[in-house]
Design an enzyme around this catalytic site. Structure first.
Site, PDB file in Angstrom:
ATOM      1  N   HIS A  81     -77.569  24.521  54.090  1.00 43.26           N
ATOM      2  CA  HIS A  81     -75.703  24.177  53.511  1.00 43.26           C
ATOM      3  C   HIS A  81     -75.321  23.422  54.515  1.00 43.26           C
ATOM      4  O   HIS A  81     -75.214  23.712  55.603  1.00 43.26           O
ATOM      5  CB  HIS A  81     -75.485  25.273  52.629  1.00 43.26           C
ATOM      6  CG  HIS A  81     -76.381  25.121  51.044  1.00 43.26           C
ATOM      7  ND1 HIS A  81     -77.276  25.667  51.651  1.00 43.26           N
ATOM      8  CD2 HIS A  81     -75.853  24.425  50.188  1.00 43.26           C
ATOM      9  CE1 HIS A  81     -78.270  25.680  50.010  1.00 43.26           C
ATOM     10  NE2 HIS A  81     -77.298  24.820  49.651  1.00 43.26           N
ATOM     11  N   PHE A 133     -74.522  31.379  45.833  1.00 47.04           N
ATOM     12  CA  PHE A 133     -75.629  30.003  45.848  1.00 47.04           C
ATOM     13  C   PHE A 133     -76.581  30.982  46.198  1.00 47.04           C
ATOM     14  O   PHE A 133     -78.006  30.574  45.702  1.00 47.04           O
ATOM     15  CB  PHE A 133     -75.461  29.986  47.335  1.00 47.04           C
ATOM     16  CG  PHE A 133     -74.672  28.812  47.445  1.00 47.04           C
ATOM     17  CD1 PHE A 133     -73.889  27.919  46.397  1.00 47.04           C
ATOM     18  CD2 PHE A 133     -74.608  27.541  49.019  1.00 47.04           C
ATOM     19  CE1 PHE A 133     -73.271  26.615  46.543  1.00 47.04           C
ATOM     20  CE2 PHE A 133     -73.590  26.969  49.064  1.00 47.04           C
ATOM     21  CZ  PHE A 133     -73.541  26.345  47.810  1.00 47.04           C
TER      22      PHE A 133
HETATM   23 CU1  C2O Z   1     -78.137  24.541  47.562  1.00 46.89          CU
HETATM   24 CU2  C2O Z   1     -75.452  23.471  45.241  1.00 46.89          CU
HETATM   25  O1  C2O Z   1     -76.308  23.954  46.313  1.00 46.89           O
END
Ligand code: C2O
Length: 600
Positions: A202, A354
């Site tokens: 991310h 997450f």
């Molecule tokens: Cu890996 Cu919506 O995130």
């Protein structure tokens, strides 16, 4: 040619990762005005959704898009944060490699602490290199979730029922699928050859390709469980109007369904619609049309300010050995949906965190639309590769396929959905690409502000603690830039020397407005240019990091300045609005950054 008007520059977002309720310091009068300017743009009936390779979906040559269609508005940088928390990566260069799975360790979940999410496999000696599915295979067509037929919904639920029924030790089981996200998002691995650099997909240029592969295998597993090779994940069509912006009803209606998840914010069940301005604790806005229009504008802007500078859309460049925390405009919008779906209470769970996001089936449906947005972006750029860079294209990840086989995949293998044998239903409107959206917003927002002017001065050379709204006057390097100057460089607002605690969450929003006279600001803050959001870093097991991190925030404002009719002004008013966390800011400037002509 249909219209493809990229509108304002405001893009807001937030991450689902923080668990605290923000301190609400945005005054209720916070301006939500959108100004005119940006005009026409190219015309195309349909930018896509569909396969991003070789189709006629985009009936517009990329060159046309760049050189003519989007007019002066295109050359802004991202409306969103490039925040350089982490190390500069200039000196590092190599693709990311598969981590040593035997060194998987506990992950760090925001607000929770250490969690176990390592996979049931450690030995990758039997892994095979990914090859594309045979082109004779049926093309999976991903459709808008809210438009699925009853039969399609039944199949979809059945697939999840079966996935949830697999033993938890099976890497194809729902829990293991969810854990994959935790592994790559919450620091269960270090990058190979390092003992402290977390492997993170991310906030960087791996965000879209990694999630594309993750969904691809997830979809294949679901399909194989119901014996349907053409099974396709639906997409949560939150970029459409009223119906698409609601949580698709099959997720909410039946609490005993395999796609139901209890850890959600019930206030956001239909008829509520997603609000890309959401911050924990906000109540549902009452003016639904207004929310729709603002959402559409945010999506539009996420594209319009980034087409010539892919890292602003995709996420920052990250090479092996680096760490970076700079999401692209799409990721930041996506974060908002995580936060909005997940429950409000701390610690935020499932979609709101997450490590657990993959435990809610809506995750994959949400990401299907995120992935679709990437397809559209690619089409708008004439299908060109966003980064012609082997450190991106050769980076490798490992996934488990429907047979339980470990498969090594490269970013270069994510560039065509067609080759992966799926596509997006192209019979879906893109209301945000229509310039009418902007007009509606303007109309809705037209109200006379009382003109109580306040004096503003320059930031000065001393750092300031952001405990209340800071409004400053900032000089532009050049006023009245020509079209070709804008093609060469994007105008970027830089908030420098931002200091935030490394181990806490923080966020502030940045607004830009045109001054009144030389040194007066109007009563409203102006346009939202973007925001800064810091998520806590993963820290090593024993260590508790408390030192400050320093970062710069870069926000594209080329188009925004046109929108507020400030192109001819020498200075603009910038307002920094704290949302939560302890933040110190070192300075605010405006600079020019060359556009990405190499990939243009
Ligand atoms: Cu890996 Cu919506 O995130």
């Amino acid at each position: 040619m249909a219209s493809l008007s990229f509108l304002a520059t405001t893009t807001s977002s937030s991450s689902p990762l923080h668990r605290r309720h923000p301190r609400k310091v945005v005054p209720s009068t916070t301006p939500r005005r959108f100004h005119t300017s940006c005009e026409q743009v190219a015309n195309t009936t349909d930018a896509s959704g569909g396969d991003d390779k070789g189709s006629s979906i985009l009936r517009m040559d990329r060159r046309n898009v760049l050189l003519s269609g989007l007019g002066g508005g295109l050359y802004g940088a991202a409306g969103l944060g490039l925040l350089g928390v982490g190390e500069p990566l200039a000196a590092i260069g190599a693709p990311i490699t598969i981590p040593d799975l035997t060194k998987c360790h506990k992950a760090t979940a925001d607000g929770i602490g250490k969690v176990e999410c390592c996979p049931p496999y450690q030995d990758i000696s039997g892994a095979i290199d990914f090859t594309f599915p045979s082109s004779s295979k049926a093309l999976r067509v991903r459709k808008p979730a809210h438009l699925l037929s009853d039969e399609e919904v039944a199949k979809y639920k059945e697939a999840y029922r079966l996935m949830k029924a697999l033993p938890e030790t099976d890497p194809r089981s729902f829990m293991q699928q969810a854990n994959v996200h935790c592994q790559y998002c919450n620091g269960a691995y270090y990058q190979t050859g390092t003992e402290d650099k977390v492997l993170q997909v991310h906030y960087n240029w791996f965000f879209l390709p990694w999630h594309r592969l993750y969904l691809h295998f997830h979809e294949r597993i679901l399909g194989s469980l119901i014996g349907d090779d053409s099974f396709a994940l639906p997409f949560w069509n939150w970029d459409s109007g009223l119906e698409g912006m609601k949580i698709p009803s099959f997720f909410t209606k039946d609490t005993s369904s395999p796609v139901y998840d209890e850890k959600r914010n019930l206030n956001h069940y239909p008829p509520a619609i997603i609000d890309f301005d959401y911050s924990y604790g906000d109540s549902n806005p009452t003016d639904v049309d207004d929310v729709i229009h603002k959402n559409l504008l945010k999506i539009s802007n996420a594209f319009s300010e980034t087409l010539t500078k892919p890292e602003l859309f995709m996420g920052a460049v990250l090479r092996a050995g680096g760490e970076i925390n700079s999401p692209g405009t799409l990721e930041t919008i996506h974060n908002m949906a995580h936060m909005w779906v997940g429950p409000d209470e701390s610690p935020n769970m499932d979609m709101g965190n997450f490590y657990s996001a993959g435990r809610d089936p809506i995750f994959y449906c949400h990401h299907s639309n995120v992935d679709r947005m990437w397809s559209i972006y690619k089409n708008l750029r004439g299908k060109s590769t966003e980064f012609d860079d082997s450190d991106w294209l050769d980076s490798t990840f490992v996934f488990v396929d429907e047979k339980g086989q470990l498969v090594r995949c490269k970013v270069s293998q994510t560039q065509s959905t067609q080759k992966l044998r799926y596509t997006y239903d192209t019979d879906v409107e893109l209301p945000w690409i229509d310039k009418g959206v902007r007009k509606k917003v303007l109309k809705a927002k037209k109200k006379s502000a009382d003109l109580a002017l306040v004096p503003v001065t320059e930031f000065g050379s001393t750092s300031k603690s952001l405990t209340t709204i800071i409004r400053v006057l900032v000089s532009r390097p050049k006023k009245s830039r020509t079209k070709s100057e804008k093609e060469e460089a994007v105008e970027v607002l830089v908030v420098s020397g931002i200091q935030v605690p490394a181990n806490g969450s923080s966020r502030f929003d940045v607004y830009v407005s045109k001054p009144y006279g030389d040194d007066m600001a109007g009563p409203d803050l102006g346009e939202l240019a973007g925001y800064f959001h810091h998520v806590p870093h993963h820290v090593k097991d024993k260590e508790v990091e408390s030192k400050n991190h320093e970062a710069d925030l870069k926000l594209g404002i080329t188009k925004l300045l046109e929108d507020i009719d400030a192109e001819a002004t020498e200075k603009v008013v910038v307002s920094l609005v704290p949302r939560f966390g302890d933040i110190t800011v070192g300075g605010v400037t405006i600079q020019h950054l060359n556009t990405d002509t190499s990939s243009a």
